[in-house]
Design a protein around this motif. Structure first.
Motif, mmCIF file in Angstrom:
data_model
loop_
_atom_site.group_PDB
_atom_site.id
_atom_site.type_symbol
_atom_site.label_atom_id
_atom_site.label_comp_id
_atom_site.label_asym_id
_atom_site.label_seq_id
_atom_site.Cartn_x
_atom_site.Cartn_y
_atom_site.Cartn_z
ATOM 1 N N SER A 2 0.767 -1.188 0.203
ATOM 2 C CA SER A 2 0.028 0.047 0.261
ATOM 3 C C SER A 2 0.809 1.187 0.057
ATOM 4 C CB SER A 2 -0.948 0.052 1.140
ATOM 5 O OG SER A 2 -1.702 -1.034 1.065
ATOM 6 N N ALA A 3 0.722 2.178 -0.757
ATOM 7 C CA ALA A 3 1.455 3.367 -1.040
ATOM 8 C C ALA A 3 0.902 4.348 0.097
ATOM 9 C CB ALA A 3 1.030 4.245 -2.248
ATOM 10 N N LYS A 4 1.852 5.074 0.790
ATOM 11 C CA LYS A 4 1.274 5.994 2.086
ATOM 12 C C LYS A 4 1.559 7.327 1.439
ATOM 13 C CE LYS A 4 1.008 2.381 4.636
ATOM 14 N NZ LYS A 4 -0.588 1.946 4.880
ATOM 15 N N GLU A 5 2.272 7.651 0.485
ATOM 16 C CA GLU A 5 2.553 8.889 0.018
ATOM 17 C C GLU A 5 2.344 9.260 -1.492
ATOM 18 O OE1 GLU A 5 5.681 12.556 0.421
ATOM 19 O OE2 GLU A 5 6.061 10.707 1.804
ATOM 20 N N LEU A 6 1.181 9.842 -1.782
ATOM 21 C CA LEU A 6 0.907 10.151 -3.246
ATOM 22 C C LEU A 6 0.775 11.443 -3.692
ATOM 23 C CD1 LEU A 6 -2.179 7.672 -3.347
ATOM 24 C CD2 LEU A 6 0.198 7.257 -3.961
ATOM 25 N N GLN A 7 1.178 11.852 -4.820
ATOM 26 C CA GLN A 7 1.326 13.319 -5.237
ATOM 27 C C GLN A 7 0.686 13.505 -6.593
ATOM 28 O OE1 GLN A 7 5.605 13.582 -5.283
ATOM 29 N NE2 GLN A 7 5.860 14.034 -2.869
ATOM 30 N N GLY A 8 0.231 14.638 -6.957
ATOM 31 C CA GLY A 8 -0.217 14.912 -8.251
ATOM 32 C C GLY A 8 -1.085 15.941 -8.592
ATOM 33 N N SER A 9 -1.451 16.300 -9.644
ATOM 34 C CA SER A 9 -2.328 17.516 -10.148
ATOM 35 C C SER A 9 -2.680 16.982 -11.426
ATOM 36 C CB SER A 9 -1.678 18.679 -10.306
ATOM 37 O OG SER A 9 -0.461 18.596 -11.273
ATOM 38 N N GLN A 64 -4.664 17.647 -18.605
ATOM 39 C CA GLN A 64 -3.247 17.290 -17.987
ATOM 40 C C GLN A 64 -3.665 16.488 -16.898
ATOM 41 O OE1 GLN A 64 -0.726 20.729 -16.628
ATOM 42 N NE2 GLN A 64 -0.909 21.688 -18.888
ATOM 43 N N LEU A 65 -2.972 15.695 -16.462
ATOM 44 C CA LEU A 65 -2.757 14.732 -15.576
ATOM 45 C C LEU A 65 -1.613 14.018 -15.258
ATOM 46 C CD1 LEU A 65 -4.721 12.797 -13.464
ATOM 47 C CD2 LEU A 65 -4.736 11.146 -15.236
ATOM 48 N N GLN A 66 -1.154 14.278 -13.737
ATOM 49 C CA GLN A 66 0.024 13.724 -13.085
ATOM 50 C C GLN A 66 -0.243 13.023 -12.203
ATOM 51 O OE1 GLN A 66 2.033 17.728 -13.132
ATOM 52 N NE2 GLN A 66 3.231 17.202 -14.902
ATOM 53 N N PHE A 67 0.523 11.881 -11.861
ATOM 54 C CA PHE A 67 0.387 11.076 -10.617
ATOM 55 C C PHE A 67 1.498 10.513 -10.292
ATOM 56 C CE2 PHE A 67 -0.788 7.143 -8.564
ATOM 57 C CZ PHE A 67 -1.649 7.395 -7.576
ATOM 58 N N ALA A 68 1.889 10.531 -8.905
ATOM 59 C CA ALA A 68 3.443 9.921 -8.427
ATOM 60 C C ALA A 68 3.215 9.429 -7.187
ATOM 61 C CB ALA A 68 4.419 11.106 -8.551
ATOM 62 N N VAL A 69 3.921 8.317 -7.168
ATOM 63 C CA VAL A 69 3.943 7.374 -5.773
ATOM 64 C C VAL A 69 5.460 7.540 -5.189
ATOM 65 C CG1 VAL A 69 3.916 5.209 -4.613
ATOM 66 C CG2 VAL A 69 2.400 5.592 -6.579
ATOM 67 N N VAL A 70 5.620 7.995 -3.983
ATOM 68 C CA VAL A 70 6.934 8.030 -3.346
ATOM 69 C C VAL A 70 7.256 6.482 -3.236
ATOM 70 C CG1 VAL A 70 8.390 8.562 -1.365
ATOM 71 C CG2 VAL A 70 6.600 10.338 -2.400
ATOM 72 N N ALA A 71 8.207 6.018 -4.047
ATOM 73 C CA ALA A 71 8.458 4.675 -3.803
ATOM 74 C C ALA A 71 8.701 4.033 -2.589
ATOM 75 C CB ALA A 71 9.603 4.362 -4.843
ATOM 76 N N LEU A 111 13.569 -2.039 -6.618
ATOM 77 C CA LEU A 111 13.133 -0.715 -7.568
ATOM 78 C C LEU A 111 14.074 0.217 -7.587
ATOM 79 C CD1 LEU A 111 9.344 -0.051 -5.763
ATOM 80 C CD2 LEU A 111 10.006 -0.789 -8.248
ATOM 81 N N ASP A 112 15.414 0.032 -6.878
ATOM 82 C CA ASP A 112 16.432 0.849 -6.885
ATOM 83 C C ASP A 112 16.145 2.251 -6.463
ATOM 84 O OD1 ASP A 112 18.990 1.649 -7.215
ATOM 85 O OD2 ASP A 112 19.035 1.720 -9.188
ATOM 86 N N THR A 113 15.392 2.361 -5.172
ATOM 87 C CA THR A 113 14.930 3.596 -4.726
ATOM 88 C C THR A 113 15.886 4.560 -4.249
ATOM 89 O OG1 THR A 113 14.519 2.466 -2.367
ATOM 90 C CG2 THR A 113 12.767 2.694 -4.098
ATOM 91 N N ASP A 114 17.150 4.266 -4.080
ATOM 92 C CA ASP A 114 18.282 5.306 -3.786
ATOM 93 C C ASP A 114 18.491 6.230 -5.074
ATOM 94 O OD1 ASP A 114 18.907 4.259 -1.442
ATOM 95 O OD2 ASP A 114 20.659 2.866 -1.959
ATOM 96 N N LYS A 115 18.090 5.696 -6.276
ATOM 97 C CA LYS A 115 18.348 6.469 -7.320
ATOM 98 C C LYS A 115 17.059 6.973 -8.056
ATOM 99 C CE LYS A 115 22.630 4.125 -9.437
ATOM 100 N NZ LYS A 115 22.878 3.302 -10.483
#
Length: 196
Positions: A52-59, A74-81, A99-103
């Protein structure tokens, strides 16, 4: 004389029509993290699993007419990995490594084209889109169909998309020295609430 009078009558009627028409205005909505959720469902050789994703962003930028969605611009959606959580620390660690979240801090979707917008009522629409999904630094085109529900100052997009991790150069995570292996295909389910 009559021609001049008729001309002014036509101009006057046109101005009344233009000024009384409801203008279609572009409006910007931002993602409300608290009212949104995203889950990644997968399988393994032992049991099914879920993140489950705890941090989502977008506009999103849309055009509305009399409270109805008429265009998605326009649509943007992001999940903090690293906000993806399974409730099991070991699995989360393996997921972040895969997911190589360091990079690559975020998983993102960006709309490029609306293929179809079909509204069955003022508050309910089905939207077929194409865009780019970026996971672990690999960007690929995807088609995505979702439902849009308009309630007051909020538009909620909901749907699901099946993808293969290897398409994004992500090796399906393993655990317990390779004795637990996860399936390549995952199902992403989302409910993203955008508010004015």
């Amino acid at each position: 004389m009559n021609t001049k009078k008729n001309l002014w009558l036509v101009i006057g009627s046109f101005l009344v029509m233009v000024l009384s028409a409801n203008p279609i205005a572009a409006q910007t909505f931002n993602l409300n993290n608290g009212a949104s959720n995203l889950k990644v469902e997968g399988t393994s050789n032992i049991h099914d699993w879920e993140l489950s994703a705890k941090e989502l962003q977008g506009s999103m930028k849309v055009q509305m007419e009399e409270g109805q969605l008429v265009q998605l611009d326009q649509l943007q959606f992001a999940v903090v990995a690293e906000s993806l959580k399974s409730g099991k620390g070991g699995m989360d660690k393996n997921t972040y490594k895969a997911l190589d979240t360091d990079k690559h801090k975020r998983i993102t979707y960006e709309l490029t084209n609306v293929k179809n917008l079909d509204c069955t009522s003022n508050s309910s629409c089905k939207i077929t889109t194409s865009g780019y999904l970026t996971i672990a630094g690999t960007k690929k085109p995807v088609d995505l169909t979702f439902d849009a529900k308009v309630t007051g100052n909020q538009i909620t997009l909901s749907g699901s998309k099946k993808i293969k991790m290897t398409d994004y150069k992500v090796d399906p995570p393993t655990a317990m020295f390779g004795t637990i292996t996860t399936g390549d295909e995952v199902n992403i389910k989302f409910e993203a609430a955008y508010s004015k």
